[in-house]
Enzyme design. Structure first.
Site, short mmCIF file in Angstrom:
data_model
loop_
_atom_site.label_atom_id
_atom_site.label_comp_id
_atom_site.label_asym_id
_atom_site.label_seq_id
_atom_site.Cartn_x
_atom_site.Cartn_y
_atom_site.Cartn_z
N ASN A 93 -27.44 -15.78 1.10
CA ASN A 93 -26.50 -16.21 2.13
C ASN A 93 -25.63 -15.02 2.59
O ASN A 93 -26.07 -13.88 2.51
CB ASN A 93 -25.67 -17.40 1.66
CG ASN A 93 -25.25 -18.30 2.81
OD1 ASN A 93 -24.22 -18.07 3.42
ND2 ASN A 93 -26.05 -19.30 3.12
N ARG A 94 -24.41 -15.31 3.06
CA ARG A 94 -23.66 -14.27 3.75
C ARG A 94 -22.66 -13.52 2.87
O ARG A 94 -22.07 -14.10 1.96
CB ARG A 94 -22.95 -14.87 4.96
CG ARG A 94 -23.96 -15.25 6.03
CD ARG A 94 -23.41 -16.07 7.16
NE ARG A 94 -24.50 -16.37 8.10
CZ ARG A 94 -25.43 -17.32 7.88
NH1 ARG A 94 -25.38 -18.07 6.80
NH2 ARG A 94 -26.41 -17.50 8.75
N HIS A 191 -35.17 -21.18 -1.50
CA HIS A 191 -34.89 -21.54 -0.10
C HIS A 191 -36.02 -22.36 0.50
O HIS A 191 -36.67 -21.94 1.47
CB HIS A 191 -34.71 -20.23 0.68
CG HIS A 191 -34.01 -20.36 1.99
ND1 HIS A 191 -34.44 -21.23 2.98
CD2 HIS A 191 -32.94 -19.74 2.49
CE1 HIS A 191 -33.64 -21.10 4.03
NE2 HIS A 191 -32.72 -20.21 3.76
N GLU A 347 -30.59 -25.69 -0.49
CA GLU A 347 -30.59 -24.50 -1.34
C GLU A 347 -29.46 -24.57 -2.36
O GLU A 347 -28.30 -24.37 -2.00
CB GLU A 347 -30.40 -23.25 -0.48
CG GLU A 347 -31.37 -23.13 0.68
CD GLU A 347 -30.74 -22.39 1.87
OE1 GLU A 347 -30.24 -21.27 1.69
OE2 GLU A 347 -30.70 -22.96 2.97
#
Ligand SMILES: *[C@@H]1O[C@H](CO)[C@@H](O)[C@H](O)[C@H]1NC(C)=O
Ligand SMILES: *[C@@H]1O[C@H](CO)[C@@H](O)[C@H](O)[C@H]1NC(C)=O
Ligand SMILES: *[C@@H]1O[C@H](CO)[C@@H](O)[C@H](O)[C@H]1NC(C)=O
Ligand SMILES: *[C@@H]1O[C@H](CO)[C@@H](O)[C@H](O)[C@H]1NC(C)=O
Ligand SMILES: *[C@@H]1O[C@H](CO)[C@@H](O)[C@H](O)[C@H]1NC(C)=O
Ligand SMILES: *[C@@H]1O[C@H](CO)[C@@H](O)[C@H](O)[C@H]1NC(C)=O
Ligand SMILES: *[C@@H]1O[C@H](CO)[C@@H](O)[C@H](O)[C@H]1NC(C)=O
Ligand SMILES: *[C@@H]1O[C@H](CO)[C@@H](O)[C@H](O)[C@H]1NC(C)=O
Ligand SMILES: *[C@@H]1O[C@H](CO)[C@@H](O)[C@H](O)[C@H]1NC(C)=O
Length: 385
Positions: A93-94, A191, A347
């Site tokens: 993710n980020r 994912h 996820e």
């Protein structure tokens, strides 16, 4: 050219490792197959990816409920690279604004998603050819040695293993990882994208009629227009767009006619549906599941158990209809492409960008130094409604 050579070398290397450790190896088409009563799963070394997952539908047919490609050689070439059922890492993710700080030192990561880093940037784990280090009729293990700084700004060597196994009706996923020398963020996920109808519902390929129940997840993280958490923790009111907790029968599209559904996942209104993080709050130790996805059309239900504190939901807004479905899915002439909002990724993972939010108390949990091993575990159990 360089890419093709690297690719060939990596495939050859993976094949050698597989031959040394186990027999038989992959099928003719490059897939490793494991199975147990009611379930068959297939994998490739690239990204430690699940390519196919067959379970029984209400007609007793084996249907393939995850997205993917028929041609295993297309995964590394696909320019859109949706991280199809792979293991992104070392930090999924980020990472906000492409930076984080450990012990007073600030590290800069690749800004490959607006101002943010997504799935660790270049050379992330979902773009690697993992080694197959064990393989049997019902289990496969992929291993990776992630060199220091091979993803820009992620220092320290990391060793990771992913073991997928199956027992009756259940797919088990276990990820372990450790840093071999210095402190580094580690936060992987698995994912997988689902469509529990295998795109065979003639009424619609969309995901809206699937039912989703997250009984312990009334709380979620507010996201900004780039799907980066702002820091705020919100609680979904019953019946509101982000509510999947108040009742067991809310569909993924239950709010799709509400104002705000378009733009609920940012991009200044262009992202419809979901691309955010839901906390799993205090599930009882004997909870049957923390997430249940089901479809009345196929009659299939999928129940998630995990040791992770939350999950990302992404309802496939950015799928643009160019990718073809696998031959195991769809209806010729009716559903042939992966159209917008036709799947959902669920996820299990730790809080996204937790390394930049000390107020969440997840920072320590997400930074690994030598001597500490990450143990990530989930399972999906399939059955009929
Ligand atoms: C990225 O950061 C720059 C500089 O801080 C800012 O001007 C810009 O608006 C940011 N872009 C996005 C998409 O947030
Ligand atoms: C992951 O790494 C690959 C290969 O270096 C790169 O092409 C890709 O853009 C990276 N993915 C992301 C999401 O940054
Ligand atoms: C696979 O194993 C070989 C031999 O130990 C090693 O050189 C290589 O780096 C490994 N590949 C990955 C992706 O970790
Ligand atoms: C990490 O790699 C980048 C180039 O990708 C380089 O600029 C940077 O100096 C490297 N950092 C360290 C600590 O080696
Ligand atoms: C990964 O597996 C290898 C081989 O079984 C083992 O030596 C190593 O300790 C494992 N590492 C982790 C982090 O689980
Ligand atoms: C969900 O169940 C409740 C209570 O049984 C019912 O009132 C409601 O109409 C149902 N909603 C949907 C979308 O089926
Ligand atoms: C939303 O609107 C569409 C089109 O009018 C309709 O078919 C659908 O049933 C509505 N869905 C919900 C959940 O209200
Ligand atoms: C199950 O069989 C019925 C009758 O043949 C058919 O209409 C339906 O599409 C099948 N369901 C699925 C999920 O394929
Ligand atoms: C973090 O810990 C502090 C102090 O115990 C607490 O007040 C705060 O609520 C915690 N934050 C979260 C998100 O749980």
């Amino acid at each position: 050219m360089k890419f093709a050579l690297l690719f060939a070398a990596a495939v050859a290397e993976a094949a050698v490792v597989a031959r040394e450790c186990t027999a038989p190896g992959p099928d003719e088409d490059g897939r490793y197959t494991i199975s147990a009563p009611g379930i068959k799963a297939q994998f490739i070394p690239y990204g430690a990816t699940l390519t196919n997952l067959f379970v029984k539908d209400k007609n007793g047919s084996d249907i393939d409920v995850v997205l993917g490609y028929d041609d295993v050689n297309y995964y590394p070439k696909d320019p859109s690279h949706p991280v199809y059922n792979a293991v992104p890492g070392r930090y999924a993710n980020r990472i906000g604004n492409g930076r984080y700080t450990i012990d007073g030192v600030t590290y800069h990561t690749e800004q490959n998603d607006g101002n943010n880093t997504l799935h660790s940037g270049t050379n992330n784990w979902s773009y690697r050819f993992w080694n197959v280090t064990a393989f049997s009729a019902d289990s496969i293990t992929f291993s990776l040695l992630d060199a220091s700084n091979s993803s820009l700004g992620m220092l320290g060597r990391v060793e990771a293993n992913v073991t997928y196994s199956v027992t009756k009706d259940t797919w088990h996923i276990k990820i372990t990882a450790r840093s071999l020398d210095q402190k580094t963020p580690i936060m992987p996920t698995q994912h997988t994208y689902f469509n529990l109808d295998a795109y065979r519902n003639p009424a619609s390929p969309k995901i809206w009629d699937h039912t989703l129940y997250l009984p312990y997840s009334p709380r979620y993280l507010e996201g900004d227009q780039g799907a980066l958490p702002t820091g705020k923790i919100l609680t979904a009111a019953p019946g509101s767009i982000n509510d999947f907790a108040s009742a067991p029968n809310l569909t993924v599209g239950h709010a799709r006619n509400l104002t705000g559904f378009e733009g609920n996942c940012g991009a200044n209104g262009a992202c419809e549906g979901y691309n955010g993080y839901w906390l799993i709050d205090n599930p009882p130790p004997d909870a049957d599941f923390v997430a249940r996805l089901s479809s009345a059309f196929s009659g299939v239900k999928a129940e998630l158990r995990t040791n992770q504190p939350g999950l990302v939901l992404y309802s496939c807004n950015w799928m643009d209809g160019t990718a073809s479905l696998k031959k195991t899915q769809g209806i010729p002439g009716v559903n042939e492409k992966v159209v917008r909002s036709s799947c959902i990724a669920i996820e299990a993972q730790d809080w996204p960008d937790g390394i930049n939010h000390p107020e969440w108390n997840r920072t320590t949990a997400q930074i690994y130094g030598p001597g500490r091993t990450l143990n990530w575990e989930s399972s999906w159990t399939f059955g009929l409604l």
